[in-house]
Design an enzyme around this catalytic site. Structure first.
Site, short mmCIF file in Angstrom:
data_model
loop_
_atom_site.label_atom_id
_atom_site.label_comp_id
_atom_site.label_asym_id
_atom_site.label_seq_id
_atom_site.Cartn_x
_atom_site.Cartn_y
_atom_site.Cartn_z
N ARG A 48 0.87 -1.18 0.00
CA ARG A 48 0.00 0.00 0.00
C ARG A 48 0.90 1.22 0.00
O ARG A 48 2.13 1.10 0.13
CB ARG A 48 -1.01 0.01 1.16
CG ARG A 48 -0.70 -0.72 2.41
CD ARG A 48 0.45 -0.19 3.16
NE ARG A 48 0.35 1.24 3.41
CZ ARG A 48 1.36 2.02 3.70
NH1 ARG A 48 2.59 1.53 3.78
NH2 ARG A 48 1.21 3.30 3.91
N GLY A 49 0.29 2.39 -0.12
CA GLY A 49 1.08 3.61 -0.27
C GLY A 49 1.10 3.93 -1.76
O GLY A 49 1.44 3.08 -2.58
N ALA A 50 0.72 5.17 -2.09
CA ALA A 50 0.52 5.52 -3.49
C ALA A 50 1.74 5.21 -4.36
O ALA A 50 1.61 4.51 -5.38
CB ALA A 50 0.12 7.00 -3.60
N ARG A 91 -7.40 -0.49 -6.79
CA ARG A 91 -7.74 0.54 -5.80
C ARG A 91 -8.00 1.84 -6.56
O ARG A 91 -7.20 2.25 -7.39
CB ARG A 91 -6.61 0.72 -4.76
CG ARG A 91 -6.40 -0.58 -3.95
CD ARG A 91 -5.64 -0.33 -2.68
NE ARG A 91 -6.46 0.39 -1.70
CZ ARG A 91 -5.96 0.91 -0.58
NH1 ARG A 91 -4.68 0.84 -0.34
NH2 ARG A 91 -6.76 1.53 0.26
N GLN A 198 -1.65 1.52 10.12
CA GLN A 198 -0.36 1.69 9.42
C GLN A 198 0.64 2.47 10.26
O GLN A 198 1.85 2.25 10.16
CB GLN A 198 -0.56 2.43 8.09
CG GLN A 198 -1.29 1.64 7.01
CD GLN A 198 -2.77 1.90 7.03
OE1 GLN A 198 -3.34 2.25 8.07
NE2 GLN A 198 -3.43 1.71 5.91
N ASP A 239 -2.54 10.39 -1.56
CA ASP A 239 -2.84 9.42 -2.60
C ASP A 239 -3.18 10.11 -3.92
O ASP A 239 -3.04 9.52 -4.98
CB ASP A 239 -3.97 8.50 -2.16
CG ASP A 239 -3.47 7.57 -1.06
OD1 ASP A 239 -3.37 8.03 0.09
OD2 ASP A 239 -3.13 6.42 -1.38
N ASN A 249 -6.16 11.64 0.95
CA ASN A 249 -5.17 10.85 1.69
C ASN A 249 -5.93 9.98 2.69
O ASN A 249 -7.15 10.10 2.86
CB ASN A 249 -4.15 11.76 2.38
CG ASN A 249 -2.95 10.99 2.92
OD1 ASN A 249 -2.43 10.10 2.25
ND2 ASN A 249 -2.50 11.31 4.13
N LYS A 250 -5.20 9.13 3.35
CA LYS A 250 -5.75 8.18 4.33
C LYS A 250 -6.77 8.85 5.24
O LYS A 250 -6.56 9.97 5.71
CB LYS A 250 -4.58 7.63 5.15
CG LYS A 250 -4.91 6.59 6.20
CD LYS A 250 -5.70 5.41 5.69
CE LYS A 250 -5.09 4.74 4.49
NZ LYS A 250 -6.09 3.90 3.74
#
Lengths: 347, 347
Positions: A48-50, A91, A198, A239, A249-250
């Site tokens: 995960r993570g853009a 995603r 996370q 993101d 973002n998250k």
């Protein structure tokens, strides 16, 4: 370099990724040999993570010519287009995924490779380039960030934006790590980042390895620590950044930005240019992924909620541009007005 | 009435409490026969919620004359004073604890009971009165709250403020339950309330039993749901309200209040008068309890964070009065300016 890696191409023809669902309790690397399996790993948050999922998608596409039974490069390209459709859907929020897929496809389409093997070489080379660029970009972004991180700074950080969220080094956490390595006496409040934790799992694990002093705190405590004067600045990743400067973002980023502004704490967003999407006019056009309820109802195998409790689990939120003090990119700091200054960044 | 109870005196001479650490997976009642054991239960959060721990402390003190080996009432009173010291220290933030202890002690001191048995009767009667008053007060508070809860309201709620946080009915959640029972079509966003997950575990469990529609959501998603226009009002409880209207409540209350104000969403605090402490001038004088790191590092028996990750775990935060739209008490709605209007409430 850290003592682990997030994603790597294996010369045997496989994509290897550290399984981020298992960290920090277990350090396990999974291998994937099809683009569909890579898409599944992205969807299930093995990775995960853009920026990291951008690299994963690129390597995922490189698997197609590697294993194709077709020797006609046009037919292989058709298989890649089909794989790209599956990868893009894995995603919806982070733009790096479709950015990397598009970059690989454009090269494959325009290269007119004479054979499957030639296409295989070209595509893998481009995927490797995307991965290497990500590391360089993060280091450059982190260097630019140093002008915003004073010695002694206490930093509030959300989610994970470190080596694990990228190919290496990280965005916001990369900047934090560089500040520490430069000898600045910094301290980091690491919020847990429910529901996937996370912060508590991944950022804490990274910072322990880098020797950066920190504390894990509940997401909802950010206001308390700011009100009692303990936070100098916030840095988060993103993101997707829209053309007007709105930040996806998250989940929880927006709450952090609102309390930061209430306390005049600067709120910085560290992003590679590949996360900025001028084709998205504002945050209103960004799809917010709703993730499975089990992420909220269970932690590992422990059920938290009563049976049949309904759940809302939006994975991201939108932070309007007015809350963002500055964007930190590999080409320098971008300040408001964002519509003008982001357009300049790409011109 | 709900199909469970939070705390009850057993005629055999014991305080029985539902073990809130085990909910919702297990419904277990523990019995306590000493004030020290009750203090331990408060500290370990077998019972929590400002009004509930007030009642627990009162019943805890009633155990002293019940089991004392002294027949001289002055010596028994001395034992009670010692027990009171232990109970008061169990948790520092909620004022109801010391309020209830003081009320029992004052009666015991002034009553000049002729015997241990007489003292026993007096003290138990007063403890029962505190418990019964709590239920009446909550019902009255909930009725006053109805003017602030329109039909169709979508309500954001933090922590647990229901029957489990009180002797019965609850404060903020009692008001929500009354609205539902009155036929208003309400919907509740129940935030998880890390680290102890009182929302995900306890509020969800209560609302399922009452048939109130709700969703459990991460704490940090409140801003997202407000920004997308989904929330009409917030109601929370409190552990202490200072004379100037500052509110001490479960960590995360302040973040919720700040994002509510950003979206012009009314932010109500439902409190019995026993939670308002005119002897505390402002939130600055309220001690914020730091709870054990294990509440953050572990969920049930699952370890989340890496070994040796440092943790910050403030159990409460202060919401300055300017963020509070109104206080809801058993005697009516109190609006700003709070210093004047709270003084009036007690005059």
């Amino acid at each position: 370099m850290a003592d682990f890696y997030t994603i790597r191409w294996l010369e045997t023809g496989a994509v290897s990724m550290i399984d981020q669902r298992k960290l920090p309790r277990q350090v396990i690397y999974n291998q994937y040999q099809t683009a569909e399996a890579v898409a599944g790993a992205i969807q299930d948050m093995v990775i995960r993570g853009a920026p990291a999922i951008g690299a994963a998608a690129a390597f995922g596409l490189a698997l197609v010519p590697w294993y194709s039974k077709n020797e006609n490069p046009d037919l292989v390209l058709g298989e890649m287009e089909e794989a790209a459709r599956i990868l893009r859907k894995a995603r919806p929020t982070a733009v790096n995924l479709s950015w990397a897929v598009e970059r690989i496809l454009q090269l494959a389409r325009s290269a007119r490779a004479p054979s499957r093997a030639a296409l295989q070489g070209l595509v893998l080379e481009e995927a490797q380039r995307i991965a290497e660029e990500d590391v360089r970009v993060n280091l450059s972004l982190g260097k630019h960030a140093q002008q915003l991180i004073p010695d002694g700074a206490v930093i509030f950080h959300h989610c994970n934006t470190g080596s694990l969220a990228t190919v290496d080094y990280g965005t916001a956490l990369g900047a934090i790590r560089l500040a520490h390595e430069a000898g600045k006496k910094i301290f980091v409040y690491v919020d847990e980042t429910r529901p996937r934790l996370q912060g508590a799992r991944l950022t804490a694990w990274e910072l322990l390895q880098y020797g950066v002093p920190f504390k894990v705190v509940p997401d909802s405590s950010s206001g308390h620590f700011m009100r009692t004067g303990k936070v100098d600045l916030c840095i988060v990743g993103a993101d997707r950044v829209a053309a007007n400067g709105d930040v996806a973002n998250k989940i929880g980023t927006y709450n952090l930005a609102v309390v930061a502004r209430e306390h005049q704490v600067p709120f910085y967003v560290a992003v590679p240019k590949s996360t900025i999407d001028l084709a998205t006019p504002s945050g209103d056009q960004i799809e917010i992924e709703e993730r499975p309820p089990e992420e909220v109802t269970h932690i590992n195998s422990c059920q938290i909620t009563p049976d049949n409790a309904p759940v809302g689990n939006p994975a991201f939120d939108i932070t309007p541009a007015k809350f963002v003090t500055a964007l930190i990119t590999e080409e320098g700091i971008v300040r408001p007005p964002y519509p003008e200054n982001l357009a300049k960044l790409f011109s």
